[in-house]
Motif scaffolding. Structure first.
Motif, PDB file in Angstrom:
ATOM      1  N   LYS A  28       1.036  -0.844  -0.617  1.00 60.47           N
ATOM      2  CA  LYS A  28       0.145   0.384  -0.281  1.00 60.47           C
ATOM      3  C   LYS A  28       0.793   0.826   0.038  1.00 60.47           C
ATOM      4  CE  LYS A  28      -3.401   2.283   0.703  1.00 60.47           C
ATOM      5  NZ  LYS A  28      -4.848   2.126  -0.650  1.00 60.47           N
ATOM      6  N   THR A  29       0.316   2.336  -0.765  1.00 57.85           N
ATOM      7  CA  THR A  29       0.897   3.391  -0.800  1.00 57.85           C
ATOM      8  C   THR A  29       0.748   4.577  -0.883  1.00 57.85           C
ATOM      9  OG1 THR A  29       1.069   4.085  -3.095  1.00 57.85           O
ATOM     10  CG2 THR A  29       2.950   2.598  -2.665  1.00 57.85           C
ATOM     11  N   ASP A  30       0.299   5.874  -0.390  1.00 53.90           N
ATOM     12  CA  ASP A  30      -0.398   7.384  -0.549  1.00 53.90           C
ATOM     13  C   ASP A  30       0.541   7.889  -0.917  1.00 53.90           C
ATOM     14  OD1 ASP A  30       0.538   8.051   1.387  1.00 53.90           O
ATOM     15  OD2 ASP A  30      -0.416   7.484   2.932  1.00 53.90           O
ATOM     16  N   GLU A  31      -0.050   9.403  -1.111  1.00 56.81           N
ATOM     17  CA  GLU A  31       0.598  10.250  -1.624  1.00 56.81           C
ATOM     18  C   GLU A  31       1.855  10.554  -0.489  1.00 56.81           C
ATOM     19  OE1 GLU A  31      -2.208  10.671   1.295  1.00 56.81           O
ATOM     20  OE2 GLU A  31      -3.057  10.921  -0.954  1.00 56.81           O
ATOM     21  N   GLN A  32       2.224  10.635   0.884  1.00 64.25           N
ATOM     22  CA  GLN A  32       4.038  10.763   1.138  1.00 64.25           C
ATOM     23  C   GLN A  32       4.653   9.475   0.888  1.00 64.25           C
ATOM     24  OE1 GLN A  32       2.431  11.405   5.839  1.00 64.25           O
ATOM     25  NE2 GLN A  32       0.967  12.458   5.222  1.00 64.25           N
ATOM     26  N   THR A  33       3.364   8.469   0.717  1.00 62.68           N
ATOM     27  CA  THR A  33       4.943   7.001   0.594  1.00 62.68           C
ATOM     28  C   THR A  33       4.941   6.986  -0.498  1.00 62.68           C
ATOM     29  OG1 THR A  33       3.464   5.821   0.699  1.00 62.68           O
ATOM     30  CG2 THR A  33       4.239   6.335   2.896  1.00 62.68           C
ATOM     31  N   ARG A  34       4.595   7.111  -1.491  1.00 68.23           N
ATOM     32  CA  ARG A  34       4.759   6.612  -3.081  1.00 68.23           C
ATOM     33  C   ARG A  34       5.900   7.139  -3.804  1.00 68.23           C
ATOM     34  NH1 ARG A  34       0.275   8.475  -4.842  1.00 68.23           N
ATOM     35  NH2 ARG A  34      -0.380   6.836  -4.105  1.00 68.23           N
ATOM     36  N   PRO A  35       5.750   8.851  -3.664  1.00 71.30           N
ATOM     37  CA  PRO A  35       7.302   9.320  -3.686  1.00 71.30           C
ATOM     38  C   PRO A  35       8.904   7.977  -2.987  1.00 71.30           C
ATOM     39  CG  PRO A  35       6.073  11.166  -3.173  1.00 71.30           C
ATOM     40  CD  PRO A  35       5.473   9.638  -2.622  1.00 71.30           C
ATOM     41  N   ARG A  36       8.536   7.216  -2.646  1.00 72.70           N
ATOM     42  CA  ARG A  36      10.187   6.636  -2.034  1.00 72.70           C
ATOM     43  C   ARG A  36       9.987   5.581  -3.224  1.00 72.70           C
ATOM     44  NH1 ARG A  36      11.258   6.327   4.205  1.00 72.70           N
ATOM     45  NH2 ARG A  36      12.646   4.745   2.972  1.00 72.70           N
TER      46      ARG A  36
ATOM     47  N   SER B  68      -2.927   1.743  -5.148  1.00 72.97           N
ATOM     48  CA  SER B  68      -2.474   2.903  -4.874  1.00 72.97           C
ATOM     49  C   SER B  68      -1.699   1.279  -4.239  1.00 72.97           C
ATOM     50  CB  SER B  68      -3.164   2.690  -3.486  1.00 72.97           C
ATOM     51  OG  SER B  68      -3.500   2.013  -2.599  1.00 72.97           O
ATOM     52  N   TYR B  69      -1.538  -0.106  -4.632  1.00 73.25           N
ATOM     53  CA  TYR B  69      -0.415  -0.511  -4.262  1.00 73.25           C
ATOM     54  C   TYR B  69       0.481  -1.148  -5.192  1.00 73.25           C
ATOM     55  CZ  TYR B  69      -4.229  -2.718  -0.785  1.00 73.25           C
ATOM     56  OH  TYR B  69      -5.186  -2.067  -0.040  1.00 73.25           O
ATOM     57  N   TRP B  70       2.204  -0.973  -4.958  1.00 78.07           N
ATOM     58  CA  TRP B  70       3.418  -0.904  -5.469  1.00 78.07           C
ATOM     59  C   TRP B  70       3.870  -2.365  -5.480  1.00 78.07           C
ATOM     60  CZ3 TRP B  70       5.700   3.137  -8.822  1.00 78.07           C
ATOM     61  CH2 TRP B  70       4.157   4.141  -8.699  1.00 78.07           C
ATOM     62  N   THR B  71       5.072  -2.099  -6.423  1.00 78.31           N
ATOM     63  CA  THR B  71       5.503  -3.551  -5.547  1.00 78.31           C
ATOM     64  C   THR B  71       7.146  -2.736  -4.930  1.00 78.31           C
ATOM     65  OG1 THR B  71       7.186  -2.898  -7.797  1.00 78.31           O
ATOM     66  CG2 THR B  71       6.058  -4.844  -8.517  1.00 78.31           C
ATOM     67  N   VAL B  72       7.722  -3.807  -4.557  1.00 76.55           N
ATOM     68  CA  VAL B  72       8.723  -3.104  -3.914  1.00 76.55           C
ATOM     69  C   VAL B  72      10.115  -3.526  -4.632  1.00 76.55           C
ATOM     70  CG1 VAL B  72       7.540  -4.037  -1.241  1.00 76.55           C
ATOM     71  CG2 VAL B  72       9.527  -5.921  -2.698  1.00 76.55           C
ATOM     72  N   PRO B  73      11.088  -2.962  -3.537  1.00 75.79           N
ATOM     73  CA  PRO B  73      12.501  -3.350  -4.285  1.00 75.79           C
ATOM     74  C   PRO B  73      12.709  -4.981  -4.002  1.00 75.79           C
ATOM     75  CG  PRO B  73      12.526  -1.351  -3.758  1.00 75.79           C
ATOM     76  CD  PRO B  73      11.382  -1.852  -3.188  1.00 75.79           C
ATOM     77  N   GLU B  74      13.723  -5.435  -5.062  1.00 81.55           N
ATOM     78  CA  GLU B  74      14.290  -6.831  -5.175  1.00 81.55           C
ATOM     79  C   GLU B  74      14.975  -6.876  -3.976  1.00 81.55           C
ATOM     80  OE1 GLU B  74      16.093  -8.170  -8.533  1.00 81.55           O
ATOM     81  OE2 GLU B  74      14.941  -6.266 -10.063  1.00 81.55           O
ATOM     82  N   GLU B  75      15.714  -6.585  -3.422  1.00 82.53           N
ATOM     83  CA  GLU B  75      17.184  -6.549  -2.791  1.00 82.53           C
ATOM     84  C   GLU B  75      15.629  -6.076  -0.816  1.00 82.53           C
ATOM     85  OE1 GLU B  75      16.730  -2.162  -2.919  1.00 82.53           O
ATOM     86  OE2 GLU B  75      17.149  -4.510  -4.395  1.00 82.53           O
ATOM     87  N   ALA B  76      14.362  -6.219  -1.150  1.00 82.59           N
ATOM     88  CA  ALA B  76      13.934  -6.252   0.076  1.00 82.59           C
ATOM     89  C   ALA B  76      12.942  -7.529   0.320  1.00 82.59           C
ATOM     90  CB  ALA B  76      12.593  -5.642  -0.233  1.00 82.59           C
ATOM     91  N   MET B  77      12.675  -8.046  -1.257  1.00 83.77           N
ATOM     92  CA  MET B  77      12.584  -9.618  -1.254  1.00 83.77           C
ATOM     93  C   MET B  77      13.484 -10.611  -0.568  1.00 83.77           C
ATOM     94  SD  MET B  77       9.311  -9.185  -1.637  1.00 83.77           S
ATOM     95  CE  MET B  77       8.805 -11.102  -1.956  1.00 83.77           C
ATOM     96  N   GLU B  78      14.895 -10.290  -0.517  1.00 80.71           N
ATOM     97  CA  GLU B  78      15.331 -10.976   0.509  1.00 80.71           C
ATOM     98  C   GLU B  78      16.216 -10.979   1.527  1.00 80.71           C
ATOM     99  OE1 GLU B  78      17.188 -12.729  -1.979  1.00 80.71           O
ATOM    100  OE2 GLU B  78      16.076 -11.855  -3.442  1.00 80.71           O
TER     101      GLU B  78
END
Length: 134
Positions: free
Chosen positions: A48-56, A77-87
């Motif tokens: 989940k993202t919003d206007e405050q977190t989406r830029p990250r 409003s749902y975004w993938t996570v960086p590949e390294e976060a899956m590690e």
């Protein structure tokens, strides 16, 4: 289908919070304390993202979950996570925290429908009592 991914997400959320998944629309919703913070679709984790977190998420090269409605592609409003976060749990924890914060802000903006309906009914009854009878 998503059982391995769900198990992996449970491992990644260690030290953050207990998460659980529920089937929905061919995928799974990911919940913390009854609040949806993510979804799983096509073996991909979206948070989940919003206007405050989406830029990250954008800065990290993540992308939104998209679906097609009436021939038009619609981002969510749902975004993938960086590949390294899956590690590792340490890499995933900040992304889960951002999703949790976004979900809480979204929930804080909503007023429960029952509460609004009850307030209207109470206001109508109070107004009716104030009217003098002829």
């Amino acid at each position: 289908m998503h059982e391995d991914l769900i198990a992996h997400l449970h491992d990644l959320s260690a030290g953050f919070a207990a998460l659980h998944a529920r089937r929905m629309f061919g995928g799974h919703g990911v919940y913390r304390e009854g609040t949806m913070i993510g979804l799983l679709s096509d073996e991909t984790v979206y948070l989940k993202t919003d206007e405050q977190t989406r830029p990250r998420f954008e800065a990290a090269g993540c992308r939104p979950f998209m679906y097609t409605r009436r021939g038009e592609t619609v981002p969510t409003s749902y975004w993938t996570v960086p590949e390294e976060a899956m590690e590792s749990p340490q890499e995933m924890r900040p992304w889960l925290a951002l999703a949790w914060e976004a979900a809480l802000r979204k929930g804080a903006k909503k007023k429960p429908a029952k509460t609004r309906a009850v307030k209207k009914t109470v206001a109508k009854k109070a107004a009716a009592k104030k009217k003098p009878r002829a």
